[in-house]
Motif scaffolding. Structure first.
Motif, PDB file in Angstrom:
ATOM      1  N   VAL A  60       0.759  -1.343   0.259  1.00 55.13           N
ATOM      2  CA  VAL A  60       0.097   0.172  -0.397  1.00 55.13           C
ATOM      3  C   VAL A  60       1.073   1.447  -0.226  1.00 55.13           C
ATOM      4  O   VAL A  60       1.457   1.415   0.555  1.00 55.13           O
ATOM      5  N   GLU A  61       0.452   1.565  -0.804  1.00 57.98           N
ATOM      6  CA  GLU A  61       1.281   3.349  -0.604  1.00 57.98           C
ATOM      7  C   GLU A  61       2.074   4.180   0.488  1.00 57.98           C
ATOM      8  O   GLU A  61       0.473   5.019   0.717  1.00 57.98           O
ATOM      9  N   GLY A  62       2.828   4.297   1.104  1.00 62.57           N
ATOM     10  CA  GLY A  62       2.697   5.304   1.971  1.00 62.57           C
ATOM     11  C   GLY A  62       2.594   4.906   2.984  1.00 62.57           C
ATOM     12  O   GLY A  62       2.696   5.243   4.513  1.00 62.57           O
ATOM     13  N   SER A  63       2.595   3.202   2.863  1.00 62.41           N
ATOM     14  CA  SER A  63       2.163   2.173   4.476  1.00 62.41           C
ATOM     15  C   SER A  63       3.112   1.639   4.899  1.00 62.41           C
ATOM     16  O   SER A  63       4.113   1.091   5.935  1.00 62.41           O
ATOM     17  N   ARG A  64       4.681   2.231   3.944  1.00 65.17           N
ATOM     18  CA  ARG A  64       6.207   1.219   3.960  1.00 65.17           C
ATOM     19  C   ARG A  64       7.221   2.289   5.595  1.00 65.17           C
ATOM     20  O   ARG A  64       6.646   3.836   5.050  1.00 65.17           O
TER      21      ARG A  64
END
Length: 324
Positions: free
Chosen positions: A39-43
């Motif tokens: 998920v983009e931005g979840s790392r």
């Protein structure tokens, strides 16, 4: 006119796994969907390391888990937490003893992460496996080993880890440490006596140990990146160091293939990217093996870049049917 029940039913929440990758340098967490996409931005990432204390390590692990969970999209749900950790581990009790993180010995990683998840209101399964198992599952799922059922995944980085899929099933062993390729012995190539065995693969072929050997020969750089740059520039010590490491890894792969009749080995990790020639040195060992069934094994780079360990941690939940 009656309403079609299929049209009236609310859509099921999108299932995500909260994936955690714990290693000797850093810990990361992210949300991963059922197709193996982050998920983009979840790392999120925080440091670990040889000098980190237990409270510091807990702060790092808890911090990335909370940050990743906070990235959950609206209308989605977290269906489980998957943890890939540097080993050795005890999969039955959920304990970890990462060799390059000496302050964690028999540390209850699974229970700690489950406690953080509970604080966040997540009543979901929490699965812990060795990081080599996770990366192998990732390559088999969406990476370089798709469609291949006899696979070893390897990570060459701060340490050297590995995992196995044989006959389409993940092999963990009773303690969870099957596939720990970094601690097989590779003959007369001698490395540092870091873990009481200078003949173990990791003692000579991990990034830091390759650099340490090069420095003993007069190399003045300090990091794997320095060694890679010197290799490109034609530095003779750097070239000898890479050749030595490639030979050692090739020997270990040959032994594993002779034992397990592997078809493919997929290799990731930061130091594996030092130069493509590293793979050539590994393949040269395989090409000169006396058994044709060993010579058949293919050695390929990971197809997943730096996302592989997190995708693999998610596979522990999304593809749990492959686990024993």
């Amino acid at each position: 006119m009656p309403t079609d029940p299929a049209l009236a039913a609310p859509a099921a929440p999108t299932p995500y796994v909260l994936a955690v990758d714990f290693g000797g340098t850093k810990v990361e967490a992210a949300l991963v969907d059922a197709e193996g996409r982050l998920v983009e931005g979840s790392r999120h990432r925080r440091p670990t390391g040889r000098n980190a204390t237990v409270p510091e390590l807990e702060e790092s692990v808890g911090g990335v888990v909370r940050a990743a969970a906070a990235s959950l999209p609206a209308g989605a749900s977290i269906v489980g937490v998957g943890i890939g950790s540097a080993g050795p581990i005890d999969r039955q009790r959920g304990l970890v003893s990462p060799l390059n993180v000496p302050h964690w010995r028999d540390y209850p990683m699974r229970d700690f992460v489950a406690g953080v998840a509970a604080e966040l209101g997540l009543a979901v399964p929490v699965t812990l496996e060795m990081d080599g198992v996770a990366i192998t599952m990732a390559e088999h799922w969406v990476g370089a080993a798709q469609g291949v059922d006899n696979v070893m995944g390897m990570v060459i980085s701060t340490g050297i880890g590995g995992g196995l899929i044989v006959g389409g099933r993940v092999i963990t062993g009773p303690t969870g440490n099957a596939g720990h390729i970094g601690h097989v012995e590779v003959g007369d190539i001698k490395g540092e006596d870091t873990f009481g065995n200078p003949y173990a693969l990791e003692a000579m072929a991990s990034g830091p140990h390759t650099v340490a050997w090069a420095r003993q020969q007069g190399f003045e750089g300090a990091t794997g990146e320095d060694l890679a740059a010197a290799y490109v520039a034609g530095d003779l010590i750097a070239r000898e160091a890479i050749a030595r490491t490639g030979e050692a890894v090739g020997r270990a792969i040959a032994s594993a293939t002779a034992l397990l009749d592997l078809e493919l080995v997929a290799i990731g990790g930061g130091f594996s990217h030092s130069t493509p020639d590293l793979f050539d040195h590994m393949r040269d060992v395989i090409e000169h093996h006396y058994f044709p069934f060993v010579r058949k094994v293919r050695i390929v780079p990971s197809a997943l870049s730096s996302e592989g360990p997190l995708i693999g941690a998610a596979a522990l939940i999304h593809r749990a049917a492959l686990l024993p």
